[in-house]
Design a protein around this motif. Structure first.
Motif, PDB file in Angstrom:
ATOM      1  N   TYR A   1      84.475 -73.182  31.158  1.00 40.20           N
ATOM      2  CA  TYR A   1      84.804 -71.834  30.694  1.00 40.20           C
ATOM      3  C   TYR A   1      83.484 -71.107  30.442  1.00 40.20           C
ATOM      4  CZ  TYR A   1      89.883 -72.310  29.870  1.00 40.20           C
ATOM      5  OH  TYR A   1      91.238 -72.444  30.025  1.00 40.20           O
ATOM      6  N   ASN A   2      83.178 -70.125  31.277  1.00 38.87           N
ATOM      7  CA  ASN A   2      81.969 -69.328  31.058  1.00 38.87           C
ATOM      8  C   ASN A   2      82.247 -68.313  29.951  1.00 38.87           C
ATOM      9  OD1 ASN A   2      79.659 -67.745  31.196  1.00 38.87           O
ATOM     10  ND2 ASN A   2      80.383 -66.621  33.012  1.00 38.87           N
ATOM     11  N   ASN A   3      81.553 -68.477  28.840  1.00 38.27           N
ATOM     12  CA  ASN A   3      81.753 -67.561  27.703  1.00 38.27           C
ATOM     13  C   ASN A   3      80.421 -66.913  27.326  1.00 38.27           C
ATOM     14  OD1 ASN A   3      83.198 -66.358  25.533  1.00 38.27           O
ATOM     15  ND2 ASN A   3      82.349 -67.877  24.131  1.00 38.27           N
ATOM     16  N   THR A   4      79.627 -66.584  28.354  1.00 35.92           N
ATOM     17  CA  THR A   4      78.309 -66.003  28.088  1.00 35.92           C
ATOM     18  C   THR A   4      78.461 -64.649  27.394  1.00 35.92           C
ATOM     19  OG1 THR A   4      77.357 -67.186  29.936  1.00 35.92           O
ATOM     20  CG2 THR A   4      76.170 -65.221  29.182  1.00 35.92           C
ATOM     21  N   ASN A   5      77.899 -64.547  26.206  1.00 38.01           N
ATOM     22  CA  ASN A   5      78.049 -63.308  25.437  1.00 38.01           C
ATOM     23  C   ASN A   5      76.891 -63.115  24.479  1.00 38.01           C
ATOM     24  OD1 ASN A   5      78.942 -63.733  22.352  1.00 38.01           O
ATOM     25  ND2 ASN A   5      79.677 -65.476  23.583  1.00 38.01           N
ATOM     26  N   LEU A   6      76.749 -61.873  24.034  1.00 47.47           N
ATOM     27  CA  LEU A   6      75.724 -61.513  23.038  1.00 47.47           C
ATOM     28  C   LEU A   6      76.400 -60.911  21.818  1.00 47.47           C
ATOM     29  CD1 LEU A   6      72.814 -59.967  25.156  1.00 47.47           C
ATOM     30  CD2 LEU A   6      72.632 -61.869  23.559  1.00 47.47           C
ATOM     31  N   SER A   7      77.555 -61.442  21.461  1.00 49.07           N
ATOM     32  CA  SER A   7      78.293 -60.938  20.307  1.00 49.07           C
ATOM     33  C   SER A   7      78.507 -59.431  20.454  1.00 49.07           C
ATOM     34  CB  SER A   7      77.523 -61.299  19.031  1.00 49.07           C
ATOM     35  OG  SER A   7      78.198 -60.884  17.895  1.00 49.07           O
ATOM     36  N   VAL A   8      78.144 -58.648  19.457  1.00 49.99           N
ATOM     37  CA  VAL A   8      78.435 -57.205  19.475  1.00 49.99           C
ATOM     38  C   VAL A   8      77.671 -56.447  20.554  1.00 49.99           C
ATOM     39  CG1 VAL A   8      79.107 -57.047  17.054  1.00 49.99           C
ATOM     40  CG2 VAL A   8      76.705 -56.850  17.646  1.00 49.99           C
TER      41      VAL A   8
ATOM     42  N   ALA B   1      84.611 -55.221  26.459  1.00 53.42           N
ATOM     43  CA  ALA B   1      83.321 -54.647  26.889  1.00 53.42           C
ATOM     44  C   ALA B   1      82.632 -55.504  27.944  1.00 53.42           C
ATOM     45  CB  ALA B   1      82.401 -54.488  25.683  1.00 53.42           C
ATOM     46  N   ALA B   2      82.976 -56.789  27.993  1.00 53.06           N
ATOM     47  CA  ALA B   2      82.307 -57.698  28.926  1.00 53.06           C
ATOM     48  C   ALA B   2      82.929 -57.649  30.314  1.00 53.06           C
ATOM     49  CB  ALA B   2      82.375 -59.124  28.387  1.00 53.06           C
ATOM     50  N   LEU B   3      84.134 -57.118  30.412  1.00 52.28           N
ATOM     51  CA  LEU B   3      84.928 -57.323  31.629  1.00 52.28           C
ATOM     52  C   LEU B   3      85.010 -56.093  32.533  1.00 52.28           C
ATOM     53  CD1 LEU B   3      87.806 -59.334  29.898  1.00 52.28           C
ATOM     54  CD2 LEU B   3      85.861 -60.252  31.170  1.00 52.28           C
ATOM     55  N   GLY B   4      84.072 -55.163  32.309  1.00 55.83           N
ATOM     56  CA  GLY B   4      84.118 -53.918  33.071  1.00 55.83           C
ATOM     57  C   GLY B   4      83.704 -54.046  34.525  1.00 55.83           C
ATOM     58  N   ASN B   5      83.001 -55.107  34.857  1.00 61.04           N
ATOM     59  CA  ASN B   5      82.404 -55.170  36.199  1.00 61.04           C
ATOM     60  C   ASN B   5      82.565 -56.557  36.819  1.00 61.04           C
ATOM     61  OD1 ASN B   5      81.082 -54.128  38.374  1.00 61.04           O
ATOM     62  ND2 ASN B   5      79.014 -54.394  37.516  1.00 61.04           N
ATOM     63  N   VAL B   6      83.762 -57.095  36.728  1.00 61.26           N
ATOM     64  CA  VAL B   6      83.995 -58.442  37.264  1.00 61.26           C
ATOM     65  C   VAL B   6      84.139 -58.348  38.786  1.00 61.26           C
ATOM     66  CG1 VAL B   6      85.534 -60.431  37.231  1.00 61.26           C
ATOM     67  CG2 VAL B   6      85.163 -59.116  35.139  1.00 61.26           C
ATOM     68  N   PRO B   7      83.351 -59.156  39.538  1.00 61.95           N
ATOM     69  CA  PRO B   7      83.475 -59.144  41.003  1.00 61.95           C
ATOM     70  C   PRO B   7      84.915 -59.441  41.437  1.00 61.95           C
ATOM     71  CG  PRO B   7      81.619 -60.512  40.302  1.00 61.95           C
ATOM     72  CD  PRO B   7      82.363 -60.116  39.068  1.00 61.95           C
ATOM     73  N   GLU B   8      85.328 -58.793  42.535  1.00 62.79           N
ATOM     74  CA  GLU B   8      86.710 -58.878  43.018  1.00 62.79           C
ATOM     75  C   GLU B   8      87.180 -60.337  43.154  1.00 62.79           C
ATOM     76  OE1 GLU B   8      88.441 -56.063  43.171  1.00 62.79           O
ATOM     77  OE2 GLU B   8      90.175 -57.394  43.493  1.00 62.79           O
ATOM     78  N   LYS B   9      86.300 -61.189  43.712  1.00 60.02           N
ATOM     79  CA  LYS B   9      86.707 -62.572  43.988  1.00 60.02           C
ATOM     80  C   LYS B   9      86.896 -63.399  42.708  1.00 60.02           C
ATOM     81  CE  LYS B   9      81.985 -64.150  44.473  1.00 60.02           C
ATOM     82  NZ  LYS B   9      81.008 -65.020  44.969  1.00 60.02           N
ATOM     83  N   LEU B  10      86.403 -62.865  41.591  1.00 63.58           N
ATOM     84  CA  LEU B  10      86.539 -63.609  40.327  1.00 63.58           C
ATOM     85  C   LEU B  10      87.612 -63.033  39.412  1.00 63.58           C
ATOM     86  CD1 LEU B  10      82.760 -64.281  39.527  1.00 63.58           C
ATOM     87  CD2 LEU B  10      84.428 -65.887  40.483  1.00 63.58           C
ATOM     88  N   LYS B  11      88.303 -61.989  39.896  1.00 68.70           N
ATOM     89  CA  LYS B  11      89.300 -61.306  39.063  1.00 68.70           C
ATOM     90  C   LYS B  11      90.343 -62.280  38.475  1.00 68.70           C
ATOM     91  CE  LYS B  11      88.815 -56.555  39.405  1.00 68.70           C
ATOM     92  NZ  LYS B  11      87.403 -56.316  39.181  1.00 68.70           N
ATOM     93  N   ASP B  12      90.706 -63.279  39.269  1.00 68.40           N
ATOM     94  CA  ASP B  12      91.742 -64.227  38.822  1.00 68.40           C
ATOM     95  C   ASP B  12      91.266 -65.134  37.693  1.00 68.40           C
ATOM     96  OD1 ASP B  12      93.251 -63.182  40.763  1.00 68.40           O
ATOM     97  OD2 ASP B  12      93.055 -64.868  42.183  1.00 68.40           O
ATOM     98  N   THR B  13      89.935 -65.184  37.501  1.00 71.97           N
ATOM     99  CA  THR B  13      89.415 -66.122  36.503  1.00 71.97           C
ATOM    100  C   THR B  13      89.222 -65.463  35.144  1.00 71.97           C
ATOM    101  OG1 THR B  13      87.100 -65.595  36.965  1.00 71.97           O
ATOM    102  CG2 THR B  13      88.110 -67.341  38.305  1.00 71.97           C
ATOM    103  N   VAL B  14      89.545 -64.180  35.048  1.00 71.82           N
ATOM    104  CA  VAL B  14      89.259 -63.458  33.806  1.00 71.82           C
ATOM    105  C   VAL B  14      90.112 -63.975  32.645  1.00 71.82           C
ATOM    106  CG1 VAL B  14      89.571 -61.235  32.645  1.00 71.82           C
ATOM    107  CG2 VAL B  14      88.347 -61.358  34.825  1.00 71.82           C
ATOM    108  N   PHE B  15      89.454 -64.197  31.528  1.00 72.71           N
ATOM    109  CA  PHE B  15      90.111 -64.667  30.304  1.00 72.71           C
ATOM    110  C   PHE B  15      89.717 -63.684  29.214  1.00 72.71           C
ATOM    111  CE2 PHE B  15      90.184 -67.312  26.424  1.00 72.71           C
ATOM    112  CZ  PHE B  15      91.361 -68.045  26.570  1.00 72.71           C
TER     113      PHE B  15
END
Lengths: 352, 222
Positions: free
Chosen positions: B155-162, B195-209
């Motif tokens: 599970y890729n959860n790369t984030n910088l909090s706020v 805020a993190a999910l604005g630019n998800v590549p098309e091929k990864l759309k199904d993996t969005v959590f």
């Protein structure tokens, strides 16, 4: 602005210390600051530094005493009961005019108390903590980023004035994660150390680091000389953040993590048209007295995670120009923004 | 979902707890019975147990050490933990404390083997010491060795909090892809707040959590 990473407060202190030239860390684990020791244990061997887990807090602070005597940048960290154990060594280090950084990630007390966050070591930190006429410079950051800046400052200030610096945080600040960058931190400014016991090379007289004086007037003279230094620090080093104080009916003071709660409360109150301002001490010693001479509210309010240890400093600083109220929780409980909002409203009923 | 037992583990600070809480809420929304186990024997702050109220409100059963979030700093596992293996619900383990924390999981190996499990490696490349494939691999292997269990996906959860924005989640994706290849497991989900999910590549759309944050900071109004 450099690239940001997400760090726990405790880890960020460790990284900032390393970047500030600290290569000698002596620790003993205690919740809620253990991640700092753990970070140092992982990082120090990779960069040629020393991480040593001492057999006790007493041993750790005396290792700091030794390393500081040799003129290197050194640090130890603990949490409340551990700092009490270190108090004797801290007094010795202050008496020997040695630079070092001591981190206290405060938890509930007194006694063994608890492991949840608190600010009830204010008296201990700002009044010295150990025996004798001495002070520590006490810095109180309110975010992980500020923790990074003040760690770097702590090393520089400690060397500049030859006074041990305490970085005073609380369990939440140590444990929470926030984005930080290290590129904008103050550069290390290394002071000359002609006093250091780092080897004479047969080229100079030996240096002696000591805290024992056989002659009472001699000790008095040494203590009085140090007192002059404290006076200079009081003049030069008062740091604080202030806003919305000009028209404020109530000025709220808080430091560290509690100031974040207060900011939320101030936002709510201002939206309701209630005039509140903020003075946030960043140096707890020297206390930023200057800030309180320039303001004229109807009341001051101290918000703390203790039974109200900063009230005395606010009263002294404002010279009782207005009543000083208190709002806080203790024993490991964090006040909520709502509690602060309600307290301000109650105060305004009393002072109009 | 192949097995009812879902374990979330990874480097401390990778966001396991928030991911596990979101997973629990999603399963609940699908109408399933859900149990979440606070299996953090190391960290006293910011743990699943801190979300007790929201879990209770949503009808999710919480199994936690009686002393979680109290002043007793004791590395113990929840008393009634064995009961979860017999339950007819989705059981989510939030395993904190790196390999030291995972070590305590190993004692239940026979049950995990008997009932089957999926173990998800939660990663955040914005955390120091877990920025590269090599660092992530090291911590993953340490957890596997300590727990005697095997990761089944990432599970890729790369984030910088706020400060998370649409660039954050995939900023070091190459490292995670390398990790995926080396471990031979897929990147199952890419997790993030809105805020993190604005630019998800098309091929990864199904993996969005999509994530909500359930454990607020003390100054945040709930």
């Amino acid at each position: 602005m450099g690239e940001k990473v997400l760090m726990k407060g405790n880890e960020a202190i460790g990284e900032a210390a390393i970047r500030s030239g600290c290569r000698h860390f002596f620790g003993y684990p205690i919740t809620p600051q253990t991640e700092l020791s753990a970070y140092m244990a992982k990082k120090m061997p990779k960069i040629g530094g020393v991480f040593l887990q001492a057999e006790s807090e007493l041993a750790a602070i005396n290792m700091v005493y030794g390393a500081a005597s040799a003129g290197v940048r050194t640090m130890t960290s603990s949490s409340s009961p551990g700092i009490s154990l270190k108090a004797e060594g801290i007094s010795y280090i202050a008496a020997a005019d040695l630079p070092c950084v001591i981190v206290n990630i405060v938890r509930g007390g007194p006694g063994l108390g608890g492991i949840q966050p608190a600010q009830s070591d204010y008296f201990q930190a700002t009044r010295g903590g150990g025996h004798g006429d001495y002070h520590l410079i006490v810095l109180a950051p309110n975010s992980v980023q500020e923790l990074v800046y003040l760690t770097a400052d702590a090393f520089n200030l400690s060397e500049e004035y030859r006074i041990p610096v305490m970085l005073l945080g609380d369990g939440t600040l140590g444990q929470m994660m926030e984005p930080v960058d290290f590129d904008s931190i103050p550069e290390p400014v290394y002071a000359e150390k002609p006093w250091a016991t780092n080897g004479t090379d047969n080229k100079r007289e030996k240096n002696v680091i000591k805290t024992l004086y056989l002659d009472a007037p001699e000790l008095e003279a040494v203590v009085m000389e140090r007192e002059k230094k404290y006076d200079i620090v009081k003049q030069e080093l008062q740091r604080y953040d202030a806003h919305d104080t000009e028209d404020a009916d109530v000025i709220i003071s808080s430091y560290g993590i509690t100031s974040r709660v207060v900011e939320t409360a101030v936002q709510i109150l201002r939206e309701e048209g209630i005039k509140v301002g903020v003075i946030r001490p960043i140096t707890l010693w020297p206390f930023p007295e200057k800030a309180y001479k320039q303001v004229h509210p109807k009341a001051f309010l101290s918000v703390e995670m203790s039974t109200g240890q900063m009230i005395e400093d606010i009263k002294l600083a404002c010279e009782c120009s207005a009543p000083v109220y208190f709002c806080g929780r203790t024993g490991g409980v964090i006040p909520t923004p709502d509690e602060v909002v309600q307290k301000v409203k109650d105060i305004l009923k009393e002072v109009g | 979902m192949k097995y009812k037992i879902q374990i979330f583990s990874g480097h401390f600070g990778s966001g396991k707890t928030e991911v596990a809480l979101n997973f629990a809420m999603n399963q609940k929304k699908l109408g399933k019975k859900v149990t979440i186990v606070d299996f953090d024997i190391v960290n006293p702050y910011f743990r699943t147990n801190d979300a007790k109220n929201v879990l209770t409100e949503n009808g999710i059963k919480l199994i936690a050490n009686d002393y979680a979030s109290t002043n007793l700093d004791m590395p113990t596992v929840p008393l009634n933990i064995l009961s979860v293996f017999e339950e007819d619900s989705v059981v989510i383990f939030d395993v904190g404390g790196d390999d030291d924390g995972a070590l305590a999981l190993g004692q239940y190996k026979q049950y995990f083997d008997k009932y089957g499990y999926e173990m998800h490696l939660v990663v955040n490349t914005k955390r120091p010491l877990t920025e590269s494939c090599e660092d992530l691999l090291e911590i993953a292997q340490r957890i596997e060795k300590a727990s005697r269990l095997t990761f089944t996906d990432i599970y890729n959860n790369t984030n910088l909090s706020v400060l998370t924005d649409e660039k954050t989640l995939f900023s070091d994706y190459g490292e995670i892809e390398k990790l995926s290849q080396k471990m031979g497991i897929i990147i199952k989900k890419n997790c993030g707040i809105e805020a993190a999910l604005g630019n998800v590549p098309e091929k990864l759309k199904d993996t969005v959590f999509k994530m909500n944050i359930f454990i607020p900071k003390p100054w945040e109004i709930q």
